[in-house]
Write a protein that holds these residues in place. Structure first.
Motif, mmCIF file in Angstrom:
data_model
loop_
_atom_site.group_PDB
_atom_site.id
_atom_site.type_symbol
_atom_site.label_atom_id
_atom_site.label_comp_id
_atom_site.label_asym_id
_atom_site.label_seq_id
_atom_site.Cartn_x
_atom_site.Cartn_y
_atom_site.Cartn_z
ATOM 1 N N PHE A 775 0.833 -1.191 0.000
ATOM 2 C CA PHE A 775 0.000 0.000 0.000
ATOM 3 C C PHE A 775 0.876 1.252 0.000
ATOM 4 O O PHE A 775 0.640 2.204 -0.751
ATOM 5 C CB PHE A 775 -0.929 -0.043 1.215
ATOM 6 N N ALA A 776 1.911 1.214 0.832
ATOM 7 C CA ALA A 776 2.831 2.344 0.919
ATOM 8 C C ALA A 776 3.520 2.594 -0.421
ATOM 9 O O ALA A 776 3.697 3.742 -0.839
ATOM 10 C CB ALA A 776 3.865 2.088 2.013
ATOM 11 N N GLU A 777 3.870 1.521 -1.098
ATOM 12 C CA GLU A 777 4.550 1.676 -2.394
ATOM 13 C C GLU A 777 3.627 2.328 -3.420
ATOM 14 O O GLU A 777 4.030 3.212 -4.170
ATOM 15 C CB GLU A 777 5.030 0.310 -2.897
ATOM 16 N N ARG A 778 2.366 1.894 -3.424
ATOM 17 C CA ARG A 778 1.420 2.501 -4.365
ATOM 18 C C ARG A 778 1.180 3.969 -4.015
ATOM 19 O O ARG A 778 1.060 4.827 -4.889
ATOM 20 C CB ARG A 778 0.099 1.722 -4.357
ATOM 21 N N THR A 779 1.161 4.244 -2.702
ATOM 22 C CA THR A 779 1.005 5.629 -2.266
ATOM 23 C C THR A 779 2.181 6.483 -2.730
ATOM 24 O O THR A 779 2.002 7.611 -3.192
ATOM 25 C CB THR A 779 0.901 5.688 -0.725
ATOM 26 N N ALA A 780 3.374 5.912 -2.603
ATOM 27 C CA ALA A 780 4.576 6.642 -3.020
ATOM 28 C C ALA A 780 4.529 6.951 -4.523
ATOM 29 O O ALA A 780 4.940 8.022 -4.963
ATOM 30 C CB ALA A 780 5.822 5.821 -2.692
ATOM 31 N N MET A 781 3.990 6.001 -5.289
ATOM 32 C CA MET A 781 3.948 6.181 -6.745
ATOM 33 C C MET A 781 2.857 7.168 -7.153
ATOM 34 O O MET A 781 3.019 7.944 -8.084
ATOM 35 C CB MET A 781 3.704 4.823 -7.414
ATOM 36 N N ASN A 782 1.748 7.114 -6.443
ATOM 37 C CA ASN A 782 0.580 7.885 -6.846
ATOM 38 C C ASN A 782 0.575 9.326 -6.321
ATOM 39 O O ASN A 782 0.116 10.243 -7.016
ATOM 40 C CB ASN A 782 -0.679 7.123 -6.376
ATOM 41 N N SER A 783 1.109 9.529 -5.128
ATOM 42 C CA SER A 783 1.002 10.850 -4.508
ATOM 43 C C SER A 783 1.658 11.975 -5.306
ATOM 44 O O SER A 783 1.074 13.059 -5.402
ATOM 45 C CB SER A 783 1.564 10.820 -3.088
ATOM 46 N N PRO A 784 2.850 11.759 -5.855
ATOM 47 C CA PRO A 784 3.436 12.845 -6.649
ATOM 48 C C PRO A 784 2.563 13.200 -7.855
ATOM 49 O O PRO A 784 2.520 14.364 -8.275
ATOM 50 C CB PRO A 784 4.779 12.271 -7.102
ATOM 51 N N ILE A 785 1.876 12.225 -8.402
ATOM 52 C CA ILE A 785 1.046 12.472 -9.584
ATOM 53 C C ILE A 785 -0.207 13.260 -9.202
ATOM 54 O O ILE A 785 -0.464 14.358 -9.704
ATOM 55 C CB ILE A 785 0.633 11.138 -10.248
ATOM 56 N N GLN A 786 -0.974 12.681 -8.271
ATOM 57 C CA GLN A 786 -2.201 13.352 -7.884
ATOM 58 C C GLN A 786 -1.919 14.682 -7.184
ATOM 59 O O GLN A 786 -2.629 15.666 -7.379
ATOM 60 C CB GLN A 786 -3.012 12.436 -6.961
ATOM 61 N N GLY A 787 -0.868 14.682 -6.371
ATOM 62 C CA GLY A 787 -0.506 15.900 -5.649
ATOM 63 C C GLY A 787 -0.059 17.013 -6.581
ATOM 64 O O GLY A 787 -0.398 18.183 -6.374
ATOM 65 N N SER A 788 0.701 16.665 -7.602
ATOM 66 C CA SER A 788 1.134 17.696 -8.553
ATOM 67 C C SER A 788 -0.057 18.263 -9.312
ATOM 68 O O SER A 788 -0.126 19.473 -9.582
ATOM 69 C CB SER A 788 2.141 17.116 -9.547
ATOM 70 N N ALA A 789 -1.010 17.387 -9.648
ATOM 71 C CA ALA A 789 -2.227 17.866 -10.315
ATOM 72 C C ALA A 789 -2.971 18.841 -9.408
ATOM 73 O O ALA A 789 -3.484 19.874 -9.864
ATOM 74 C CB ALA A 789 -3.116 16.684 -10.691
ATOM 75 N N ALA A 790 -2.995 18.519 -8.112
ATOM 76 C CA ALA A 790 -3.639 19.422 -7.140
ATOM 77 C C ALA A 790 -2.896 20.752 -7.089
ATOM 78 O O ALA A 790 -3.508 21.823 -7.062
ATOM 79 C CB ALA A 790 -3.687 18.768 -5.765
ATOM 80 N N ASP A 791 -1.555 20.681 -7.081
ATOM 81 C CA ASP A 791 -0.737 21.903 -7.094
ATOM 82 C C ASP A 791 -1.120 22.780 -8.284
ATOM 83 O O ASP A 791 -1.254 23.998 -8.162
ATOM 84 C CB ASP A 791 0.752 21.565 -7.241
ATOM 85 N N ILE A 792 -1.260 22.137 -9.445
ATOM 86 C CA ILE A 792 -1.470 22.890 -10.679
ATOM 87 C C ILE A 792 -2.795 23.645 -10.667
ATOM 88 O O ILE A 792 -2.844 24.846 -10.953
ATOM 89 C CB ILE A 792 -1.391 21.943 -11.902
ATOM 90 N N ILE A 793 -3.864 22.965 -10.300
ATOM 91 C CA ILE A 793 -5.156 23.675 -10.336
ATOM 92 C C ILE A 793 -5.223 24.743 -9.237
ATOM 93 O O ILE A 793 -5.791 25.814 -9.427
ATOM 94 C CB ILE A 793 -6.366 22.706 -10.264
ATOM 95 N N LYS A 794 -4.563 24.487 -8.118
ATOM 96 C CA LYS A 794 -4.499 25.502 -7.065
ATOM 97 C C LYS A 794 -3.764 26.734 -7.584
ATOM 98 O O LYS A 794 -4.169 27.867 -7.348
ATOM 99 C CB LYS A 794 -3.770 24.954 -5.829
ATOM 100 N N ARG A 795 -2.679 26.469 -8.283
ATOM 101 C CA ARG A 795 -1.890 27.574 -8.817
ATOM 102 C C ARG A 795 -2.690 28.359 -9.844
ATOM 103 O O ARG A 795 -2.611 29.595 -9.911
ATOM 104 C CB ARG A 795 -0.614 27.026 -9.454
ATOM 105 N N ALA A 796 -3.493 27.647 -10.626
ATOM 106 C CA ALA A 796 -4.347 28.336 -11.603
ATOM 107 C C ALA A 796 -5.333 29.247 -10.880
ATOM 108 O O ALA A 796 -5.586 30.385 -11.306
ATOM 109 C CB ALA A 796 -5.090 27.307 -12.450
ATOM 110 N N MET A 797 -5.874 28.780 -9.785
ATOM 111 C CA MET A 797 -6.846 29.577 -9.031
ATOM 112 C C MET A 797 -6.202 30.846 -8.475
ATOM 113 O O MET A 797 -6.785 31.929 -8.510
ATOM 114 C CB MET A 797 -7.449 28.739 -7.886
#
Length: 865
Positions: A775-797
């Motif tokens: 579970f931790a490994e999948r979290t490590a792989m997924n978080s940078p992806i989903q988190g960066s997407a979150a960063d991007i739309i926040k930055r757009a706002m």
DNA sequence: GGGCGCACGC
DNA sequence: GACGTACGTGCGCCCA
């Protein structure tokens, strides 16, 4: 006087473990020995008020005693795993108390304590040794007491030299001779056969020591005893030696370094982790007693404050949008202003805020909304402790000021303590509130430099100042603004659904042969799997599962199933959306959701009261709910803009995958492209099934699902799902490389991060438990992806809010739904506004592939598709 | 008041 | 082979 406490670390662990029933905390760690330990430490600190403190552990498997006698401590039962797992946490607990601990190979805890107690005796310390091992009583002296824990651990027998004499008629040092003669089963010290405690004591009373016994061997009565003694002289002498505590262990520290300060500890956090609620209450109560921590000057003159201030408006209720603040607190760090809201001169307050150089607070979005209740429009906060705390570790639950400032060494009353909970709920007096708020605003104020230092060190100062803080202001606007809802559309839906539900209900009752509560999975389970004897597909913890996938599998088995599926869909729509949303419409005909900025681990937002991020869209039936969300009037339209495949574009950027980058750069359909790669076919050979499978795999990559999750989505076996994933990774080698790199990074650093340096800690990456680790490994792989997407739309706002051209329009931002923004825009501005906002969104952050934003608009949210 | 099962979105 | 498997919110049920 100096008072040194020495604890026999291992011995007390065993005692505590066997004294208490097996407890465990929510993460499954057994905690009984830990709890016993903590209680003992509490008692000792309270009763003895030590100035110096050390816990000694046995470290080496091979001490000098083993070299003398290899059977030493042999034949011991192995430590039960439930206790073994508590040893590391026990060390953590001791550290949290601020108590020194020591272990060293070659020597046992006994020797460490023996040496330190000798040093203590020499320097005039009072020393107390706490142990569950009687051997230690040999160390009792004029200045040293040995506390022996009897049954349980709270029952203590104090061995002074006098008490040793009372019990054995011996001097403390003669305990060694006693062991030499009688041996010690638990340490596998042999002693003399046939000599037990009674005989040994008799001999020692007569001859004083082992050596004395042999000097007078001829005088010893009893033929067999004499024979045994004679034949085992060497054993007796060796046994004595083994039992002798060595008091000359060479240390690289002195007594001075064992200094103990009971007020310098991290008990609160550790009790929380281990879920020692009773002890937590003690800590909170102690903190309450010490609440004169901030004895600062109160002032009733706002203008007397300096230029760097912290502001805190207080209202107990969660929902700050509809509850006005009751108190205002402002501090400059030395003078503090606290007043009931109605007594505050709001013009004066606004002036002070506007004329300050810095305005710090905790949860600025909440503060902005609370200020607006006072008619004060002020958003120019310079820092937010809550946002900072979340960035520093998003896994930490954000509860309140008290819990957050605890991390920076400030101990103030919690909101729960001041306001009570459940049936203990209370309204604090004004006097209590003033004291409480003084602590609160001061703690917020004084945490700031510490918070900034940590952010700087973790390279998140920018993320905090330039993204999360400005975003908070944008979100405050959105929450205060709300979105207009046409209640009549919900009302007519409600009537329609009511009729249909009744109709379906009657069919279900008829087919079931009785009336029951269809909304009760328990009752439904009995009907389906007992009365109608349908095959049980899946069980839950509490009984039969009646979830959708189970019902779907039963579709052709019984006519009742289709009705149940329809009933489920409609009753969900009715309760959560049609009725639920009506209850959230305010006097301004609008719904005002609140966005939680400090909850989702990945950095996404969430939305509550109501959640406007899960309004139905997939099923037409539900999608009609969106007709109720309308533009503010006939001269406006709702505009929805959404990022196309933002996560996969982020993935292409992070991994630099050539195939993927090329696909996005040429705006190819990514699922089709994925299917071509995974199935090794040409564009025109991609079947709809292939595309669907590829889409599911992409979905899995974005959300970090397991092969099991994928198999459930596609109704295939786990093996087949795994093959899809493996094929995918082989087709996109750079992605595969990234996945393995990011797991390595997580192992090395303990965290992973997004394009904008947002962190997520992954402690379980080191877990020995396969599931936890996977579970931790999948979290490590997924978080940078989903988190960066979150960063991007926040930055757009944020960019939108700060963009002069965009702000010239009378557009209003209403909602964010993870990859989508909803605006209310004047009809006559819409055509001009679209390219401006689209441009901002598409260039919020420059990636290696273009970002693509699609849009639609219409008079209501349904029409914008 | 809290845990559970279920269902909605991304 | 492990044994439970993106996240978050909210509803109704059920038990204390």
């Amino acid at each position: 006087m100096n008072k040194l406490i020495l604890i026999d670390g291992n011995s007390i662990a065993f005692r505590a473990f066997y004294a208490l029933p097996l407890l465990s905390n929510q993460s499954g760690l057994h905690t009984n020995a830990l709890f016993g330990y903590a209680r003992l430490l509490e008692k000792i600190i309270e009763d003895e008020e030590p100035t110096h403190f050390l816990v000694a552990f046995d470290a080496g498997k091979s001490t000098f005693r083993h070299q003398a006698y290899k059977e030493y401590k042999g034949g011991r039962q192995s430590t039960p795993p439930e206790l073994g797992e508590q040893f590391a946490p026990i060390r953590k607990l001791i550290d949290a108390y601020g108590i020194k601990r020591y272990e060293v190979s070659e020597y046992e805890a006994d020797d460490i304590m023996g040496t330190l107690s000798r040093m203590g005796d020499e320097e005039g310390f009072k020393t107390i040794i706490i142990t569950g091992d009687k051997d230690l009583t040999q160390l009792a002296s004029e200045h040293t007491d040995v506390y022996f824990t009897k049954k349980g651990i709270s029952d203590i027998e104090v061995y002074t030299p006098d008490h040793v004499n009372e019990v054995y008629g011996l001097k403390p040092l003669q305990i060694i001779d006693l062991k030499g003669l009688m041996g010690d089963k638990s340490d596998n010290i042999p002693g003399v056969p046939g000599v037990g405690e009674k005989t040994a004591l008799k001999l020692l009373h007569a001859y004083g020591s082992v050596e004395g016994v042999y000097e007078n061997i001829d005088a010893v009565g009893g033929k067999k005893l004499k024979e045994n003694l004679t034949e085992n002289k060497d054993t007796a002498l060796m046994s004595k030696e083994l039992a002798t505590i060595y008091r000359e262990v060479p240390f690289d520290f002195d007594l001075d370094s064992l200094k103990f300060d009971k007020d310098n500890n991290e008990k609160h956090a550790i009790f929380k982790e281990f879920e020692f609620n009773s002890l937590l209450e003690n800590v909170d109560a102690e903190a309450a007693e010490e609440k004169e921590a901030f004895t600062d000057e109160l002032t009733d003159d706002l203008s007397a404050l300096g230029k760097n201030i912290s502001l805190h408006l207080e209202v107990h209720e969660d929902n700050y949008l509809f509850n006005a603040p009751e108190y205002v607190a402002v501090t400059d760090g030395s003078k503090t202003f606290i007043s009931r809201t109605e007594d505050v001169d709001t013009d004066e307050l606004l002036k002070v805020l506007n004329h300050s150089d810095t305005v710090n607070s905790y949860d600025i979005k909440r503060q902005i909304a609370l200020l607006s209740h006072l008619g004060i429009q002020f958003t120019d906060f310079t820092s937010d402790i809550m946002l900072a705390s979340f960035l520093l570790d998003p896994s930490k639950k954000i509860i309140g000021v008290s819990e957050t400032v605890q991390d920076y060494g400030f101990s103030i009353d919690s909101d729960d303590f001041v306001y009570g909970k459940g049936r203990n709920k209370k309204t604090p007096t004004e006097e209590e509130m003033i004291s409480f708020l003084n602590d609160k605003v001061m703690a917020v104020h004084q945490s700031l430099p510490l918070v900034k230092e940590k952010l700087e060190k973790d390279e998140m100062l920018e993320l905090w100042q330039d993204l999360e803080m400005p975003l908070s202001k944008v979100l405050a606007d959105m929450e205060l603004r709300g979105i207009t809802v046409d209640v009549s559309r919900l009302k007519s839906m409600q009537e329609d659904i009511d009729v249909r539900l009744k109709e379906i209900e009657s069919h279900i009752y008829e087919l079931a042969g009785e009336e029951f509560n269809i909304n009760s999975p328990k009752q439904l389970g009995v009907i389906l799997f007992e009365k109608l004897a349908l095959p049980v597909i899946k069980k839950t913890k509490t009984g039969y599962s009646t979830a959708v996938d189970v019902l779907e599998a039963l579709l052709n088995k019984h006519d009742i199933i289709q009705y149940l599926l329809d009933y489920r869909t409609l009753s969900k729509l009715q309760s959560t959306y049609v009725v639920g949303l009506q209850n959230e419409i305010r006097d301004d005909s609008r719904i005002h959701t609140r966005f939680n900025q400090t909850l989702a681990q990945t950095g996404r937002l969430s939305s509550v009261e109501p959640n406007l991020q899960n309004i139905p869209i997939r099923i037409e039936e539900g999608r009609k709910i969106r007709r109720a969300f309308v533009s503010k009037d006939d001269d406006h339209v709702l505009l929805a803009l959404d990022y196309s495949q933002i996560e996969l574009r982020v993935l292409a950027t992070i991994t630099g995958d050539v195939t993927m980058t090329e696909a996005f750069s040429s705006d190819t359909d990514i699922h089709t492209k994925t299917a071509m790669e995974v199935f090794g076919v040409e564009h025109d050979e991609v079947t709809s099934l292939m595309r669907r499978n590829a889409k599911a795999v992409n979905f899995g990559i974005v959300y970090g699902i397991s092969d099991y999750g994928l198999s459930q989505n596609l109704h295939i076996t786990r093996k087949e799902a795994k093959a899809f994933i493996d094929n995918y990774l082989d087709s996109f080698p750079e992605v595969k490389q990234f996945m393995s790199d990011v797991v390595q990074d997580a192992k090395r650093d303990g965290y992973v991060k997004t394009l904008m340096n947002r962190r997520r800690y992954i402690p379980d990456i080191q877990s020995r438990n396969f599931n936890a680790r996977s579970f931790a490994e999948r979290t490590a792989m997924n978080s940078p992806i989903q988190g960066s997407a979150a960063d991007i739309i926040k930055r757009a706002m944020v960019k939108y809010a700060e963009d002069e051209a965009a702000q010239k329009f009378n557009a209003e931002l209403l909602l964010q739904i993870h990859d989508e923004l909803i605006f209310d825009v004047p009809k006559d501005e819409i055509e001009a506004f679209i390219p401006v906002i689209q441009n901002i969104m598409e260039h919020a952050l420059e990636l290696k592939v273009p970002l693509k934003v699609d849009y639609g608009y219409g008079k209501d949210w349904y029409e914008v598709k």
